[in-house]
Design an enzyme around this catalytic site. Sequence first.
Site, PDB file in Angstrom:
ATOM      1  N   ASP A  12       0.831  -1.206   0.000  1.00 38.26           N
ATOM      2  CA  ASP A  12       0.000   0.000   0.000  1.00 38.26           C
ATOM      3  C   ASP A  12       0.868   1.260   0.000  1.00 38.26           C
ATOM      4  OD1 ASP A  12      -2.355   1.397  -0.018  1.00 38.26           O
ATOM      5  OD2 ASP A  12      -2.752   1.173   2.122  1.00 38.26           O
ATOM      6  N   GLY A  15      -0.090   5.525  -4.208  1.00 37.87           N
ATOM      7  CA  GLY A  15      -0.727   6.820  -4.518  1.00 37.87           C
ATOM      8  C   GLY A  15      -0.125   7.938  -3.681  1.00 37.87           C
ATOM      9  N   ARG A  25      -0.606   9.207 -10.022  1.00 40.31           N
ATOM     10  CA  ARG A  25      -0.714   7.959  -9.256  1.00 40.31           C
ATOM     11  C   ARG A  25      -0.067   6.778 -10.005  1.00 40.31           C
ATOM     12  NH1 ARG A  25      -4.113   7.536  -5.066  1.00 40.31           N
ATOM     13  NH2 ARG A  25      -4.445   5.335  -5.480  1.00 40.31           N
ATOM     14  N   HIS A  29       2.511   3.411  -9.031  1.00 44.08           N
ATOM     15  CA  HIS A  29       2.361   1.976  -9.338  1.00 44.08           C
ATOM     16  C   HIS A  29       3.573   1.468 -10.134  1.00 44.08           C
ATOM     17  CE1 HIS A  29      -1.539   2.112  -7.637  1.00 44.08           C
ATOM     18  NE2 HIS A  29      -2.126   2.751  -8.629  1.00 44.08           N
ATOM     19  N   THR A  58     -10.710  -7.179  -5.399  1.00 45.84           N
ATOM     20  CA  THR A  58     -12.021  -7.155  -6.057  1.00 45.84           C
ATOM     21  C   THR A  58     -12.706  -5.799  -5.852  1.00 45.84           C
ATOM     22  OG1 THR A  58     -12.842  -8.278  -4.062  1.00 45.84           O
ATOM     23  CG2 THR A  58     -12.531  -9.643  -6.011  1.00 45.84           C
ATOM     24  N   TRP A  61     -11.804  -2.238  -8.494  1.00 45.91           N
ATOM     25  CA  TRP A  61     -12.508  -1.822  -9.722  1.00 45.91           C
ATOM     26  C   TRP A  61     -13.207  -0.481  -9.528  1.00 45.91           C
ATOM     27  CZ3 TRP A  61     -11.309  -4.540 -13.892  1.00 45.91           C
ATOM     28  CH2 TRP A  61     -10.954  -5.878 -13.748  1.00 45.91           C
ATOM     29  N   LEU A 123      11.477 -19.634  -5.128  1.00 43.08           N
ATOM     30  CA  LEU A 123      10.353 -18.880  -4.545  1.00 43.08           C
ATOM     31  C   LEU A 123       9.113 -18.912  -5.458  1.00 43.08           C
ATOM     32  CD1 LEU A 123       9.913 -16.153  -2.376  1.00 43.08           C
ATOM     33  CD2 LEU A 123       9.699 -15.173  -4.633  1.00 43.08           C
ATOM     34  N   ARG A 178       2.143  -5.027   6.042  1.00 47.34           N
ATOM     35  CA  ARG A 178       1.370  -4.021   5.328  1.00 47.34           C
ATOM     36  C   ARG A 178       2.169  -2.731   5.352  1.00 47.34           C
ATOM     37  NH1 ARG A 178      -4.888  -2.862   4.459  1.00 47.34           N
ATOM     38  NH2 ARG A 178      -4.582  -0.984   3.225  1.00 47.34           N
ATOM     39  N   ARG A 184      -5.567  -2.337   8.662  1.00 47.56           N
ATOM     40  CA  ARG A 184      -6.709  -3.178   8.271  1.00 47.56           C
ATOM     41  C   ARG A 184      -6.273  -4.256   7.283  1.00 47.56           C
ATOM     42  NH1 ARG A 184      -8.531   2.120   6.322  1.00 47.56           N
ATOM     43  NH2 ARG A 184      -7.659   2.378   4.253  1.00 47.56           N
TER      44      ARG A 184
HETATM   45  C1  FPP Z   1      -2.056   0.244  -3.343  1.00 49.64           C
HETATM   46  O1  FPP Z   1      -1.594   1.557  -3.296  1.00 49.64           O
HETATM   47  C2  FPP Z   1      -1.499  -0.432  -4.503  1.00 49.64           C
HETATM   48  C3  FPP Z   1      -2.237  -1.013  -5.486  1.00 49.64           C
HETATM   49  C4  FPP Z   1      -3.694  -1.070  -5.515  1.00 49.64           C
HETATM   50  C5  FPP Z   1      -1.562  -1.632  -6.638  1.00 49.64           C
HETATM   51  C6  FPP Z   1      -0.355  -2.390  -6.237  1.00 49.64           C
HETATM   52  C7  FPP Z   1       0.356  -2.901  -7.391  1.00 49.64           C
HETATM   53  C8  FPP Z   1       1.704  -2.951  -7.469  1.00 49.64           C
HETATM   54  C9  FPP Z   1       2.615  -2.463  -6.420  1.00 49.64           C
HETATM   55  C10 FPP Z   1       2.348  -3.531  -8.635  1.00 49.64           C
HETATM   56  C11 FPP Z   1       1.904  -4.928  -8.860  1.00 49.64           C
HETATM   57  C12 FPP Z   1       2.609  -5.520  -9.947  1.00 49.64           C
HETATM   58  C13 FPP Z   1       2.064  -6.301 -10.882  1.00 49.64           C
HETATM   59  C14 FPP Z   1       2.960  -6.932 -11.852  1.00 49.64           C
HETATM   60  C15 FPP Z   1       0.617  -6.546 -11.011  1.00 49.64           C
HETATM   61  P1  FPP Z   1      -2.659   2.750  -3.335  1.00 49.64           P
HETATM   62  O2  FPP Z   1      -2.817   3.181  -4.738  1.00 49.64           O
HETATM   63  O3  FPP Z   1      -3.920   2.331  -2.638  1.00 49.64           O
HETATM   64  O4  FPP Z   1      -1.896   3.832  -2.481  1.00 49.64           O
HETATM   65  P2  FPP Z   1      -2.545   4.955  -1.560  1.00 49.64           P
HETATM   66  O5  FPP Z   1      -3.178   4.252  -0.391  1.00 49.64           O
HETATM   67  O6  FPP Z   1      -1.348   5.767  -1.162  1.00 49.64           O
HETATM   68  O7  FPP Z   1      -3.522   5.729  -2.422  1.00 49.64           O
END
Ligand code: FPP
Length: 236
Positions: A12, A15, A25, A29, A58, A61, A123, A178, A184
């Site tokens: 997490d 963003g 954002r 990622h 899920t 989206w 792994l 986390r 959470r």
């Molecule tokens: C949460 O951060 C992160 C995600 C929803 C996406 C996580 C994905 C990756 C780290 C890359 C995964 C790689 C592959 C190959 C699929 P957030 O956007 O909720 O952050 P915030 O809480 O600061 O807004």
Amino acid sequence: MNTLNHLAIIMDGNGRWAKQNKLPRTAGHYKGVEVLRNITIYANKLGIKCLTVYAFSTENWKRSADEVNYIMSLPKIFFASYIKELMENNVRVMIIGDREKIPSETMKVIDDAINTTKNNTGLILNFAFNYGSRDEIVRAAKKYAQDYKDGKVNDLSEESFADYLYTSGLPEVDLLIRTGSEMRLSNFLLYQLAYSEFVVIDTLWPDFTNDVLDSCIAEYMGRKRNFGGRDETKNN
Ligand code: FPP
């Protein structure tokens, strides 16, 4: 000394990292993908058997179409850059989650990686992608009910129910990390985390390094796990 066979991570803070760095954002990622590559290679070197990462839930989206589309393109970015290295490091790719809603191009890229790495014995890099734990448990219950109706099974135990979950065959989750400080579970591995140790840290996922992983593992190693039994070292 605690064993660490299965590490799960809620990645997490992408963003927030992007915002701190005055970037979109999606840049968070993208950086998150590079960090995942580093941590995968390092976790493999440490002898961890399975690394399950929460890459898309899920519930994700509900984000903007642009962000969802970008996240759906991340497997392509990840595997195009790193499949060779994953092979060199004997890493096997797996996925847990509902494949149905994932765009077919994205699913093809993931399935190609699963196939390419299927004989690797190092792994297991396990992507929770379009994953939701309640959905997983309900599916498992339906599947069990069908098998019962068909006369294939006649009893249910904690262990046999676990075989109906996406994580069937994987070791118990020892440690959940986390990043990004939220306290959470966000619908992640609710059944599997029953006796796992939790470490929640302020570090945002794009800032996560091997040293940060080392310090999380050190904290885990210092924990006394008693799986619901009494801690004999406590004088009570
Ligand atoms: C949460 O951060 C992160 C995600 C929803 C996406 C996580 C994905 C990756 C780290 C890359 C995964 C790689 C592959 C190959 C699929 P957030 O956007 O909720 O952050 P915030 O809480 O600061 O807004």
